[in-house]
Structures are given as C-alpha cells and as structure tokens.
Design a protein around this motif. Sequence first.
Motif, PDB file in Angstrom:
ATOM      1  N   ASP A 155      31.418  33.931  33.582  1.00 42.56           N
ATOM      2  CA  ASP A 155      30.823  33.875  32.189  1.00 42.56           C
ATOM      3  C   ASP A 155      31.473  34.892  31.362  1.00 42.56           C
ATOM      4  N   ALA A 156      31.848  36.222  31.775  1.00 44.06           N
ATOM      5  CA  ALA A 156      32.494  37.150  30.931  1.00 44.06           C
ATOM      6  C   ALA A 156      33.620  36.479  30.231  1.00 44.06           C
ATOM      7  N   CYS A 157      34.362  35.858  30.928  1.00 42.47           N
ATOM      8  CA  CYS A 157      35.546  35.352  30.602  1.00 42.47           C
ATOM      9  C   CYS A 157      35.531  34.244  29.462  1.00 42.47           C
ATOM     10  N   VAL A 158      34.395  33.418  29.793  1.00 46.99           N
ATOM     11  CA  VAL A 158      34.134  32.281  28.874  1.00 46.99           C
ATOM     12  C   VAL A 158      33.701  32.821  27.488  1.00 46.99           C
ATOM     13  N   GLY A 159      32.879  34.357  27.435  1.00 52.66           N
ATOM     14  CA  GLY A 159      32.749  34.807  26.435  1.00 52.66           C
ATOM     15  C   GLY A 159      33.882  35.213  25.472  1.00 52.66           C
ATOM     16  N   TYR A 160      34.758  35.586  26.199  1.00 55.60           N
ATOM     17  CA  TYR A 160      35.945  36.287  25.712  1.00 55.60           C
ATOM     18  C   TYR A 160      37.058  35.249  25.086  1.00 55.60           C
ATOM     19  N   PHE A 161      37.318  34.117  25.930  1.00 57.90           N
ATOM     20  CA  PHE A 161      38.117  33.107  25.592  1.00 57.90           C
ATOM     21  C   PHE A 161      37.502  32.198  24.634  1.00 57.90           C
ATOM     22  N   ASP A 162      36.077  32.166  24.478  1.00 55.95           N
ATOM     23  CA  ASP A 162      35.349  31.215  23.550  1.00 55.95           C
ATOM     24  C   ASP A 162      35.581  29.859  23.973  1.00 55.95           C
ATOM     25  N   ASP A 163      35.844  29.401  25.066  1.00 55.99           N
ATOM     26  CA  ASP A 163      35.940  27.978  25.598  1.00 55.99           C
ATOM     27  C   ASP A 163      36.200  27.814  26.949  1.00 55.99           C
ATOM     28  N   PRO A 164      35.225  27.450  27.686  1.00 55.90           N
ATOM     29  CA  PRO A 164      35.448  27.378  29.216  1.00 55.90           C
ATOM     30  C   PRO A 164      36.615  26.473  29.560  1.00 55.90           C
ATOM     31  N   ALA A 165      36.806  25.447  28.813  1.00 55.56           N
ATOM     32  CA  ALA A 165      37.959  24.275  29.180  1.00 55.56           C
ATOM     33  C   ALA A 165      39.389  25.108  29.079  1.00 55.56           C
ATOM     34  N   ARG A 166      39.504  26.116  28.460  1.00 59.17           N
ATOM     35  CA  ARG A 166      40.646  27.070  28.427  1.00 59.17           C
ATOM     36  C   ARG A 166      41.119  27.839  29.651  1.00 59.17           C
ATOM     37  N   ILE A 167      40.054  27.952  30.536  1.00 58.14           N
ATOM     38  CA  ILE A 167      40.355  28.944  31.695  1.00 58.14           C
ATOM     39  C   ILE A 167      40.982  28.267  32.958  1.00 58.14           C
ATOM     40  N   ARG A 168      42.202  28.396  33.212  1.00 55.93           N
ATOM     41  CA  ARG A 168      43.065  27.754  34.170  1.00 55.93           C
ATOM     42  C   ARG A 168      43.230  28.734  35.411  1.00 55.93           C
ATOM     43  N   ARG A 169      42.763  29.829  35.466  1.00 58.64           N
ATOM     44  CA  ARG A 169      42.804  30.620  36.765  1.00 58.64           C
ATOM     45  C   ARG A 169      41.784  31.675  36.738  1.00 58.64           C
ATOM     46  N   LEU A 170      41.247  31.690  37.839  1.00 63.55           N
ATOM     47  CA  LEU A 170      40.338  33.039  38.096  1.00 63.55           C
ATOM     48  C   LEU A 170      40.174  33.430  39.607  1.00 63.55           C
ATOM     49  N   ARG A 171      40.793  34.656  39.723  1.00 66.26           N
ATOM     50  CA  ARG A 171      41.024  35.101  41.225  1.00 66.26           C
ATOM     51  C   ARG A 171      40.378  36.667  41.341  1.00 66.26           C
ATOM     52  N   ALA A 172      39.438  36.605  42.421  1.00 67.47           N
ATOM     53  CA  ALA A 172      39.266  37.848  42.887  1.00 67.47           C
ATOM     54  C   ALA A 172      38.910  38.028  44.155  1.00 67.47           C
ATOM     55  N   ARG A 173      38.874  39.205  44.505  1.00 64.60           N
ATOM     56  CA  ARG A 173      38.418  39.530  46.204  1.00 64.60           C
ATOM     57  C   ARG A 173      37.153  40.183  46.170  1.00 64.60           C
ATOM     58  N   PHE A 174      36.313  39.569  47.242  1.00 64.39           N
ATOM     59  CA  PHE A 174      34.928  40.286  47.139  1.00 64.39           C
ATOM     60  C   PHE A 174      34.921  41.736  47.970  1.00 64.39           C
ATOM     61  N   SER A 175      34.758  42.843  47.384  1.00 64.93           N
ATOM     62  CA  SER A 175      34.842  43.978  48.144  1.00 64.93           C
ATOM     63  C   SER A 175      33.621  44.850  48.407  1.00 64.93           C
ATOM     64  N   ARG A 176      32.459  44.284  47.960  1.00 68.94           N
ATOM     65  CA  ARG A 176      31.109  44.893  48.249  1.00 68.94           C
ATOM     66  C   ARG A 176      30.150  44.150  47.779  1.00 68.94           C
ATOM     67  N   PRO A 177      29.158  43.794  48.822  1.00 68.29           N
ATOM     68  CA  PRO A 177      27.856  43.078  48.463  1.00 68.29           C
ATOM     69  C   PRO A 177      27.051  43.513  47.077  1.00 68.29           C
ATOM     70  N   VAL A 178      26.567  42.558  46.556  1.00 70.46           N
ATOM     71  CA  VAL A 178      25.756  42.977  45.519  1.00 70.46           C
ATOM     72  C   VAL A 178      24.304  42.729  46.169  1.00 70.46           C
ATOM     73  N   ASN A 179      23.455  43.837  46.177  1.00 71.58           N
ATOM     74  CA  ASN A 179      22.096  43.766  46.456  1.00 71.58           C
ATOM     75  C   ASN A 179      20.995  43.321  45.434  1.00 71.58           C
ATOM     76  N   VAL A 180      20.160  42.886  45.862  1.00 70.56           N
ATOM     77  CA  VAL A 180      19.077  42.632  44.996  1.00 70.56           C
ATOM     78  C   VAL A 180      18.351  43.919  44.256  1.00 70.56           C
ATOM     79  N   GLY A 181      18.649  43.991  42.856  1.00 73.78           N
ATOM     80  CA  GLY A 181      18.410  45.193  42.055  1.00 73.78           C
ATOM     81  C   GLY A 181      19.591  45.877  41.537  1.00 73.78           C
TER      82      GLY A 181
END
Length: 136
Positions: free
Chosen positions: A65-91
């Motif tokens: 979503d952050a990238c869509v806001g920056y690139f201004d068009d979701p259809a332009r995104i060709r690659r998104l990669r990340a490694r999950f390193s820590r859980p996100v807790n409620v709150g």
Amino acid sequence: MKRLADFRPGDTFVLTRTCDRYRPVYYAAASGDFNPIHVDPEVGRQAGFPGAILQGMCTLAWAADACVGYFDDPARIRRLRARFSRPVNVGDTVTVTGRCVAVEGGTVRVELSAVNQHGQEVLKGAVAEASFGEER
C-alpha cells in the motif's frame, strides 16, 4: 498520474498503520488465513505472544500500500519482496518507510523498512520495483 521523470533517487515516502484488535480477523476473512494464532488471543498467548498476531501477508500488504501511494498506480508494481523478521502484535503501530534507490531503464526501485513503535524491524530486506517502460 506520475511519470518516470517524477522519480529521483533519494525520494522518500512513509505510511503508518496500527493493528487494531479486529485487523487479524478482517484479514483472515479476506485471505482465508484463519490460523488460530491470528484470531484467538489465547492461542497467541500459548505461543508466547501477548495475544493474537497479525498475518505476515497483511504486514506485506501494508508495504505494498505504501508503494502504491508512491508509484501512483498499482499496475506498475512488478516486484515486491521482503522477509518477515518479527511478528506484529495487536496494538502495534507499523511505520513503512520507502526510499527510491534507482531510476534506470524505465524501472523505479525502492528499498523499504517496516518497524514497530519500538523501532524493531518487522520486515527485512524489503524492495519493490515499478515499471514505467511504456508511458501512458
């Protein structure tokens, strides 16, 4: 709509999202990921967390979503990669920060960081690329 000429290395962008107590349930309904660690706080506590934890793919969706806001068009995104390193807790509040690192040959490349309110990384090695090869 943004054009390739609108991007420069060094550009930055930020998106902040908070994981309210319903977010894992909403995401489970949308994704089908009803793993009890995401929807049952007691199961989360039994697993050593303060309660239910957010699905990693929802965290990645926030980065997208952050990238869509920056690139201004979701259809332009060709690659998104990340490694999950820590859980996100409620709150938790997650801040996704992006920085443009290259604009080459019709492609814009950004590096992303995603940290919780304690400054702890929840995604590592995150990158996204968008194609501007065919200007509209």
